[in-house]
Design a protein around this motif. Sequence first.
Motif, mmCIF file in Angstrom:
data_model
loop_
_atom_site.group_PDB
_atom_site.id
_atom_site.type_symbol
_atom_site.label_atom_id
_atom_site.label_comp_id
_atom_site.label_asym_id
_atom_site.label_seq_id
_atom_site.Cartn_x
_atom_site.Cartn_y
_atom_site.Cartn_z
ATOM 1 N N ALA A 62 -16.512 15.691 2.785
ATOM 2 C CA ALA A 62 -16.014 16.450 3.929
ATOM 3 C C ALA A 62 -15.500 15.525 5.018
ATOM 4 C CB ALA A 62 -17.110 17.356 4.471
ATOM 5 N N ASP A 63 -16.246 14.424 5.289
ATOM 6 C CA ASP A 63 -15.790 13.468 6.305
ATOM 7 C C ASP A 63 -14.469 12.831 5.899
ATOM 8 O OD1 ASP A 63 -17.962 13.964 7.890
ATOM 9 O OD2 ASP A 63 -19.144 12.280 7.135
ATOM 10 N N TRP A 64 -14.362 12.451 4.633
ATOM 11 C CA TRP A 64 -13.105 11.826 4.184
ATOM 12 C C TRP A 64 -11.937 12.798 4.324
ATOM 13 C CZ3 TRP A 64 -15.635 9.721 -0.927
ATOM 14 C CH2 TRP A 64 -16.433 8.609 -0.608
ATOM 15 N N ARG A 65 -12.184 14.061 3.995
ATOM 16 C CA ARG A 65 -11.094 15.046 4.029
ATOM 17 C C ARG A 65 -10.599 15.282 5.455
ATOM 18 N NH1 ARG A 65 -10.844 18.564 -0.596
ATOM 19 N NH2 ARG A 65 -10.250 20.301 0.726
ATOM 20 N N LEU A 66 -11.482 15.102 6.445
ATOM 21 C CA LEU A 66 -11.081 15.296 7.829
ATOM 22 C C LEU A 66 -10.209 14.153 8.343
ATOM 23 C CD1 LEU A 66 -14.411 16.698 9.355
ATOM 24 C CD2 LEU A 66 -12.315 17.958 8.844
ATOM 25 N N ASP A 67 -10.196 13.053 7.604
ATOM 26 C CA ASP A 67 -9.409 11.879 8.022
ATOM 27 C C ASP A 67 -8.328 11.624 6.978
ATOM 28 O OD1 ASP A 67 -8.371 9.572 9.000
ATOM 29 O OD2 ASP A 67 -10.208 8.363 8.783
ATOM 30 N N PRO A 68 -7.130 12.192 7.181
ATOM 31 C CA PRO A 68 -6.069 12.036 6.174
ATOM 32 C C PRO A 68 -5.747 10.581 5.850
ATOM 33 C CG PRO A 68 -5.483 13.701 7.801
ATOM 34 C CD PRO A 68 -6.713 13.022 8.311
ATOM 35 N N ALA A 69 -5.866 9.712 6.853
ATOM 36 C CA ALA A 69 -5.533 8.310 6.614
ATOM 37 C C ALA A 69 -6.473 7.686 5.586
ATOM 38 C CB ALA A 69 -5.593 7.519 7.925
ATOM 39 N N ARG A 70 -7.689 8.211 5.506
ATOM 40 C CA ARG A 70 -8.653 7.669 4.536
ATOM 41 C C ARG A 70 -8.641 8.491 3.245
ATOM 42 N NH1 ARG A 70 -15.109 6.497 5.611
ATOM 43 N NH2 ARG A 70 -15.432 5.174 3.775
ATOM 44 N N TRP A 71 -8.497 9.806 3.393
ATOM 45 C CA TRP A 71 -8.593 10.687 2.229
ATOM 46 C C TRP A 71 -7.411 10.514 1.276
ATOM 47 C CZ3 TRP A 71 -11.672 13.273 -0.699
ATOM 48 C CH2 TRP A 71 -11.200 14.281 -1.544
ATOM 49 N N ASP A 72 -6.213 10.364 1.800
ATOM 50 C CA ASP A 72 -5.039 10.298 0.937
ATOM 51 C C ASP A 72 -5.132 9.169 -0.091
ATOM 52 O OD1 ASP A 72 -4.053 12.478 2.212
ATOM 53 O OD2 ASP A 72 -2.704 11.378 3.545
ATOM 54 N N PRO A 73 -5.494 7.943 0.310
ATOM 55 C CA PRO A 73 -5.589 6.895 -0.723
ATOM 56 C C PRO A 73 -6.800 7.065 -1.639
ATOM 57 C CG PRO A 73 -6.172 6.013 1.429
ATOM 58 C CD PRO A 73 -5.640 7.385 1.667
ATOM 59 N N LEU A 74 -7.918 7.636 -1.123
ATOM 60 C CA LEU A 74 -9.121 7.783 -1.938
ATOM 61 C C LEU A 74 -9.002 8.925 -2.934
ATOM 62 C CD1 LEU A 74 -12.041 7.270 0.613
ATOM 63 C CD2 LEU A 74 -11.305 5.705 -1.187
ATOM 64 N N SER A 75 -8.340 10.005 -2.528
ATOM 65 C CA SER A 75 -8.360 11.219 -3.334
ATOM 66 C C SER A 75 -7.729 11.013 -4.703
ATOM 67 C CB SER A 75 -7.641 12.346 -2.582
ATOM 68 O OG SER A 75 -6.282 11.998 -2.367
ATOM 69 N N THR A 76 -6.824 10.048 -4.836
ATOM 70 C CA THR A 76 -6.144 9.840 -6.120
ATOM 71 C C THR A 76 -6.868 8.851 -7.015
ATOM 72 O OG1 THR A 76 -4.749 8.143 -5.105
ATOM 73 C CG2 THR A 76 -3.920 10.408 -5.091
ATOM 74 N N LEU A 77 -7.886 8.181 -6.493
ATOM 75 C CA LEU A 77 -8.613 7.185 -7.280
ATOM 76 C C LEU A 77 -9.553 7.861 -8.263
ATOM 77 C CD1 LEU A 77 -9.564 4.584 -4.508
ATOM 78 C CD2 LEU A 77 -7.664 4.460 -6.133
ATOM 79 N N SER A 78 -9.731 7.211 -9.427
ATOM 80 C CA SER A 78 -10.763 7.687 -10.348
ATOM 81 C C SER A 78 -12.112 7.254 -9.806
ATOM 82 C CB SER A 78 -10.538 7.109 -11.737
ATOM 83 O OG SER A 78 -10.779 5.703 -11.718
ATOM 84 N N LEU A 79 -13.169 7.837 -10.365
ATOM 85 C CA LEU A 79 -14.506 7.520 -9.856
ATOM 86 C C LEU A 79 -14.824 6.036 -10.043
ATOM 87 C CD1 LEU A 79 -16.527 10.643 -11.024
ATOM 88 C CD2 LEU A 79 -15.545 10.166 -8.801
ATOM 89 N N GLU A 80 -14.389 5.482 -11.181
ATOM 90 C CA GLU A 80 -14.701 4.066 -11.428
ATOM 91 C C GLU A 80 -13.929 3.166 -10.465
ATOM 92 O OE1 GLU A 80 -15.889 3.555 -16.027
ATOM 93 O OE2 GLU A 80 -13.786 4.103 -15.688
ATOM 94 N N ASP A 81 -12.719 3.587 -10.093
ATOM 95 C CA ASP A 81 -11.897 2.753 -9.215
ATOM 96 C C ASP A 81 -12.394 2.758 -7.780
ATOM 97 O OD1 ASP A 81 -10.286 2.113 -11.335
ATOM 98 O OD2 ASP A 81 -8.801 3.697 -10.898
ATOM 99 N N MET A 82 -13.302 3.668 -7.440
ATOM 100 C CA MET A 82 -13.749 3.747 -6.053
ATOM 101 C C MET A 82 -15.242 3.474 -5.916
ATOM 102 S SD MET A 82 -13.941 7.817 -5.248
ATOM 103 C CE MET A 82 -14.820 7.363 -3.767
ATOM 104 N N GLN A 83 -15.753 2.640 -6.809
ATOM 105 C CA GLN A 83 -17.186 2.367 -6.788
ATOM 106 C C GLN A 83 -17.649 1.765 -5.470
ATOM 107 O OE1 GLN A 83 -18.782 0.292 -10.166
ATOM 108 N NE2 GLN A 83 -17.397 1.303 -11.631
#
Length: 541
Positions: free
Chosen positions: A54-75
């Motif tokens: 929820a916190d990430w989604r409220l911050d587009p600058a952070r959510w946009d790059p994270l949302s496309t990552l796979s789970l392993e890529d964002m460990q």
Amino acid sequence: MAQPALVAHPEWSLAQLADALIHTPGTVGAVIVGAEHEFDPLSLRGILTRAQVADWRLDPARWDPLSTLSLEDMQENWLPAEVLQGSLTVEEALATLLARPHDHPVPPLWIAIPRPQGWGLWDPTPHLWQCMRVEGSLAPSQTDATLNQLRQQNELILNSAGEGIYGLDANGMVTFANPAAARMIGWSTAELIGRSMHDLLHHSHPDRTPYPRTECPIYAAFRDGQVHHVVDEVFWRKDGSSFPVEYTSTPMRDVQGRLVGAVVTFRDITERKWAEAALKQAHEDLERKVQERTAELQRANQQLQELNEMKSRFVSMVCHEFRTPLNTILFAVTCLERYRHQLSEADQNRYVQGIQADIQHMTQMLDDVLLIGRTDARKLSPQPAQIELVQCCQDVIRELQLTHTAANIQFQSDCPQQNAYLDPSMLRSILLNMLSNAIKYSNPEQVIQFRLLCQQEWFVFEVEDQGIGIPLEDQPYLFDPFHRGSNVSTIPGTGLGLAIIKRLIDLLAGHIEVSSQVGAGTTFRVRLPRHYRYRDLAPTP
């Protein structure tokens, strides 16, 4: 055999896993476990909580790059597993979570397990964890497809429903909302998840006064475990507007029977309110029309009663007024027939003159009745002509003195000569009836004042007598046909004179006033306009 709740494929991005977590009632996040090699024991690797997402989604600058990552890529963004309870094995960590005291309950966590077959998500209830431990394998089972199909069917049902549906956890936070609910209140589904629905759509009464959560029937379901149905409240949209709703709040319980939240269904009843308002207005209009029609019928009934009374008075008057002259005529004719040779010429002439006078009286009475009928039926209209008023008044006085030789009429005018554009016949009838009444109800020795006043806008005709006067209780009915004063005694009359005067004055756009005192006399004052367009008045065909 373990029952996996959801299978996530290796290519799943954070956004897809977050969506799965958000749309699963009662979850707060995922525990990520894994192994270095396929057959090594599973160990805790990290945690992803819904609060994080929820916190990430409220911050587009952070959510946009994270949302496309796979789970392993964002460990590197995982919370460390040690936050659960030190460095524990998967079994020990989950057992610790599930064994916490009841006053500090931990909502269920999903287990995200990377395996060669794909990512698996399981609900770590004691029974399910026992099954997984006994089997010794956390790989997806053959029931994954069936459960996934059920989940899709449930989502399809929620998404297809026309009513708004949303779920709340025990804290009143949104766990899911169908598209209809989001559309009606102007929010997106993603914006609603994890937020207080009361603060979003149920914060105020229709008059905009605050609606405390403690008084809200939706949240009452959490306290009393009862279904609450409300038919007349409002929900508020994102843009600040409101709409009337009917809603039902149904409590949700877990397998142990504990209240864990509520499901709320609602519908927009704006059209129903419009229909109710239109129906109410139609009922009010119908009731008003019924009242108006009833009043019209009552007036018509009253007029009918008045007409019947008038007919009765007319019949009584005709019988009385005709009987006397007819008896006189019969007596005179009999005398002339039987005793003509014994009567002198003067006596014979006196009988003949009496017959003529009685016939003239009856003819005048019939003319008066016909005149009343013509005015009531609007068959009579003024026929104005140039006349000289002073001469007209004097002619009326001379005409009356031919039959009332003892009458003492004194005429006064504030102008020696005055031309006017009036209907001479109507004016003559008005003046004759006024003066005749004054003569009839006065003693011969009493003076009758007749005045003509030529004002700037009006011609005023006044007739003042010193006769018997008119009782106060009779004055409201003074101009009703056939009505006579209660003090007239045996003085002959038809009760038509003043009624004729009033109708003729109305046709001439004038006014009549009366002042009277019993025993002291009566004054009638008639005002006729100097300038009036009589052609605007036309008789009814």
